[in-house]
Design an enzyme around this catalytic site. Sequence first.
Site, PDB file in Angstrom:
ATOM      1  N   HIS A  87      -5.213   2.326  -5.989  1.00 41.21           N
ATOM      2  CA  HIS A  87      -5.047   3.347  -5.129  1.00 41.21           C
ATOM      3  C   HIS A  87      -5.783   4.018  -4.316  1.00 41.21           C
ATOM      4  CE1 HIS A  87      -1.170   6.216  -4.382  1.00 41.21           C
ATOM      5  NE2 HIS A  87      -1.946   6.145  -3.398  1.00 41.21           N
ATOM      6  N   GLU A 135       1.110   4.291 -12.403  1.00 44.59           N
ATOM      7  CA  GLU A 135      -0.288   4.321 -12.344  1.00 44.59           C
ATOM      8  C   GLU A 135      -0.625   5.473 -13.422  1.00 44.59           C
ATOM      9  OE1 GLU A 135      -0.977   5.410  -8.116  1.00 44.59           O
ATOM     10  OE2 GLU A 135      -0.228   3.558  -7.411  1.00 44.59           O
ATOM     11  N   THR A 174       0.999  -1.231   0.056  1.00 34.93           N
ATOM     12  CA  THR A 174      -0.029   0.008  -0.032  1.00 34.93           C
ATOM     13  C   THR A 174       0.930   1.247   0.100  1.00 34.93           C
ATOM     14  OG1 THR A 174      -0.057  -0.022   2.377  1.00 34.93           O
ATOM     15  CG2 THR A 174      -1.976  -1.230   1.247  1.00 34.93           C
ATOM     16  N   ASP A 211      -2.429  -2.024  -3.698  1.00 36.76           N
ATOM     17  CA  ASP A 211      -3.030  -0.685  -4.028  1.00 36.76           C
ATOM     18  C   ASP A 211      -2.368   0.390  -4.768  1.00 36.76           C
ATOM     19  OD1 ASP A 211      -5.312   0.959  -2.882  1.00 36.76           O
ATOM     20  OD2 ASP A 211      -3.785   2.078  -1.747  1.00 36.76           O
ATOM     21  N   ARG A 232       4.162   2.524  -2.137  1.00 34.80           N
ATOM     22  CA  ARG A 232       4.199   3.017  -3.591  1.00 34.80           C
ATOM     23  C   ARG A 232       4.706   1.888  -4.532  1.00 34.80           C
ATOM     24  NH1 ARG A 232       1.687   6.705  -2.422  1.00 34.80           N
ATOM     25  NH2 ARG A 232       2.080   8.798  -2.076  1.00 34.80           N
TER      26      ARG A 232
HETATM   27  O1  LIG Z   1      -0.956   7.479  -1.214  1.00 36.33           O
HETATM   28  C1  LIG Z   1      -1.382   8.232  -0.443  1.00 36.33           C
HETATM   29  C2  LIG Z   1      -0.690   8.977   0.372  1.00 36.33           C
HETATM   30  O2  LIG Z   1       0.585   9.273  -0.098  1.00 36.33           O
HETATM   31  O3  LIG Z   1      -0.991   9.654   1.130  1.00 36.33           O
END
Ligand SMILES: O=CC(=O)O
Length: 331
Positions: free
Chosen positions: A293, A275, A244, A270, A246
């Site tokens: 994401h 992207e 979750t 995610d 990057r």
């Molecule tokens: O991806 C979400 C964030 O960086 O807050």
Amino acid sequence: MTRAKVLLLGEIEHAHESWNALSNLAELTNPRARTRAEFLQQCIDGKLDGVLAIYRTFASVDITGRFDEELVGVLPTTVRFICHNGAGYDQIDVHACTRRGIKVSNTPTAVDDATADVNMFLILGALRRFNTSMTALREGKWRGSRPPPLGHDPEGKTLGILGMGGIGRNLRKKAAAFSMRIVYHNRNRLSEELAEGAEYVSFEELLRISDVISLNLPLNKETRHKISTHEFSLMKKGVVIVNTARGAVIDEAALVEALDSGHVASVGLDVYEDEPTVHPGLIANPHVILVPHMGTWTVETQTAMEEWNIANVRSALETGALRSVVPEQLV
Ligand SMILES: O=CC(=O)O
């Protein structure tokens, strides 16, 4: 005396009152630019002179592109603060900002619960291997033509958290409620108080002993492709991986290979390397759960992030300092 200006790059969706209240302190402006070329030209033409602070969103990268050396280089000399609405600030070249005397902030803490929740959702979904049967059901095939793969329980499994910042520590707490054994690796070892029972191990040890590996580290030059072919080869056969953080922390092509070979059993993602493009090998693989994401995508968290970022702008205007300057600029 001319009033300081605050430039809004992106939208305020929730915290309108707090945003509007800033107009007592500064002139709030929007760029007319709709492309990076237009934005750079506006800067070069002096159209944004007088801007002291920039409030930017993750999505505003679609207009300006990354805040890289080129863009930072043409910002008006009046700019002293860039307030990024998000925890991850890899869209900004912090070193280029530091060289120009610009301070950068992000919104840590505000994102922790929502992101760790998605993290746990992906861990459970990937362990239970729900993706194949969920897809089959939508195709009118109930559980599919063959019995779906049997899942695994989280209880008693070793969860390796790579990156024990706010999200990693929040995940620790949630995973502990599922009786997982938790080990972690981090740039710096945490105090016993912060680690709350999670065991510190080396990076290699984490790869070797974890049943589930969760990536919770920021993306930067050092962490890009931190997990690639060699790292996969050190992991247990049948490992589950969740990201979750990057996408580019994992070498996506190497991940697809490791999934195809069966070395990695299942994955929950995610975030993606490029992207909104998702590697076709991930889309094709039934053992991958994909979320586009949405780690922070809740009313409560989006509102909290905006409020936090506005508080950074306010602090810059009132005190000349940011509330949550990024770690690279703390030293
Ligand atoms: O991806 C979400 C964030 O960086 O807050």
